[in-house]
Enzyme design. Structure first.
Site, PDB file in Angstrom:
ATOM      1  N   ASP A   1      48.879  38.518  41.791  1.00  0.00           N
ATOM      2  CA  ASP A   1      47.478  38.135  41.910  1.00  0.00           C
ATOM      3  C   ASP A   1      47.356  37.376  43.242  1.00  0.00           C
ATOM      4  O   ASP A   1      48.357  36.963  43.821  1.00  0.00           O
ATOM      5  CB  ASP A   1      47.144  37.233  40.705  1.00  0.00           C
TER       6      ASP A   1
ATOM      7  N   ASP B   1      44.152  34.915  44.536  1.00  0.00           N
ATOM      8  CA  ASP B   1      43.537  33.574  44.500  1.00  0.00           C
ATOM      9  C   ASP B   1      44.159  32.715  43.402  1.00  0.00           C
ATOM     10  O   ASP B   1      44.218  33.130  42.239  1.00  0.00           O
ATOM     11  CB  ASP B   1      42.028  33.686  44.217  1.00  0.00           C
TER      12      ASP B   1
ATOM     13  N   ASP C   1      47.850  33.521  37.884  1.00  0.00           N
ATOM     14  CA  ASP C   1      47.592  32.113  37.567  1.00  0.00           C
ATOM     15  C   ASP C   1      46.589  31.899  36.440  1.00  0.00           C
ATOM     16  O   ASP C   1      46.369  30.755  36.043  1.00  0.00           O
ATOM     17  CB  ASP C   1      47.042  31.389  38.810  1.00  0.00           C
TER      18      ASP C   1
HETATM   19  O1  PGA Z   1      38.029  36.673  43.205  1.00  0.00           O
HETATM   20  C1  PGA Z   1      38.255  36.377  42.016  1.00  0.00           C
HETATM   21  O2  PGA Z   1      37.369  36.160  41.171  1.00  0.00           O
HETATM   22  C2  PGA Z   1      39.665  36.217  41.544  1.00  0.00           C
HETATM   23  O3  PGA Z   1      40.629  36.601  42.450  1.00  0.00           O
HETATM   24  P1  PGA Z   1      42.144  36.779  41.901  1.00  0.00           P
HETATM   25  O4  PGA Z   1      42.098  37.953  40.978  1.00  0.00           O
HETATM   26  O5  PGA Z   1      42.918  37.028  43.187  1.00  0.00           O
HETATM   27  O6  PGA Z   1      42.514  35.501  41.238  1.00  0.00           O
HETATM   28 MG    MG Z   2      43.977  34.253  40.386  1.00  0.00          MG
END
Ligand code: PGA
Ligand code: MG
EC number: 3.1.3.18
Length: 220
Positions: free
Chosen positions: A10, A12, A169
């Site tokens: 993942d 963010d 996360d």
């Molecule tokens: O942009 C988002 O809502 C989440 O991004 P992610 O899946 O990289 O945590």
């Molecule tokens: Mg994330």
């Protein structure tokens, strides 16, 4: 011969702490509508289900409801701001070393984020990570996004056959891994909303230096 191994990350809250930039983009979006701003903590809590849902949550938090024309305007402003938003983003300590160690262990590496592809590519470029991932699935790559299993399954498929692991996360990532039937390593220092115990996971870690050993254990 060693079986091939595939690991998908993942973005963010896992590889990068992007909340300050997302907060900045959110503030500009709210200002354009003359709405009051939200806190960094609120911003963090709205991340996870992609940009469309993020803007809806943002609008609801400050205006009480979603008015379709306003939501659309806010989406357009947010998309423009988001594309430029990486100056405040930090890579979590130890991420680059861990990715290098995993590559050296023979893992093939992919990315599966709900962030749309344009800001995803922009942030990868910002960190010089354009060639780090063999495959990138963003929130708008397919019609379905996490927690549906499809983008994770598609990323794994691109990496070939063999043992696999997903690293993320959030509740969304844990649910995605479960839906895809893939072992899940939870990074505990990201944007999850609930205690670690509440998220189904195979392993949890708070320090990136731990991940190569976790991956090696799963791969045994
Ligand atoms: O942009 C988002 O809502 C989440 O991004 P992610 O899946 O990289 O945590
Ligand atoms: Mg994330």
């Amino acid at each position: 011969m060693r079986a091939p191994m595939r690991i998908v990350f993942d973005l963010d809250g896992t590889l990068i702490d992007s909340a300050a930039d997302i907060h900045h983009a959110a503030s500009a979006t709210l200002r354009a509508e003359g709405l009051s701003e939200v806190t960094l903590a609120q911003t963090r809590s709205f991340v996870g289900n992609g940009a469309r849902v993020f803007v809806e949550r943002l609008e609801r938090a400050v205006a009480g409801s979603n008015i379709p024309e306003r939501t659309e305007r806010m989406r357009a402003v947010f998309a423009e701001e988001y594309r430029k938003a990486h100056g405040l983003t930090q890579v979590y300590p130890g991420v680059e070393e861990a990715l290098a160690a995993l590559k050296a262990q023979g893992w093939r590496i992919g990315l599966c984020t709900n962030k749309p592809m344009v800001p995803t590519r922009a942030v990868l470029k910002h960190f010089g990570w354009e060639d780090l991932f063999e495959t990138v699935f963003a929130g708008d790559s397919l019609t379905r996004m996490k927690p549906e299993p499809e983008p994770l399954e598609a990323a794994l498929e691109e990496l070939g056959e063999g043992l696999c692991l997903f690293v993320g996360d959030s509740e969304v990532d844990a649910a995605t891994a479960k839906a895809a039937g893939v072992p899940f390593a939870l990074y505990t220092e990201g944007y999850r909303k609930n205690p670690v115990e509440a998220l189904p996971h195979t392993e949890a870690f708070s320090d990136w230096a731990e991940l190569p050993a976790i991956a090696a254990r799963i791969a045994r």
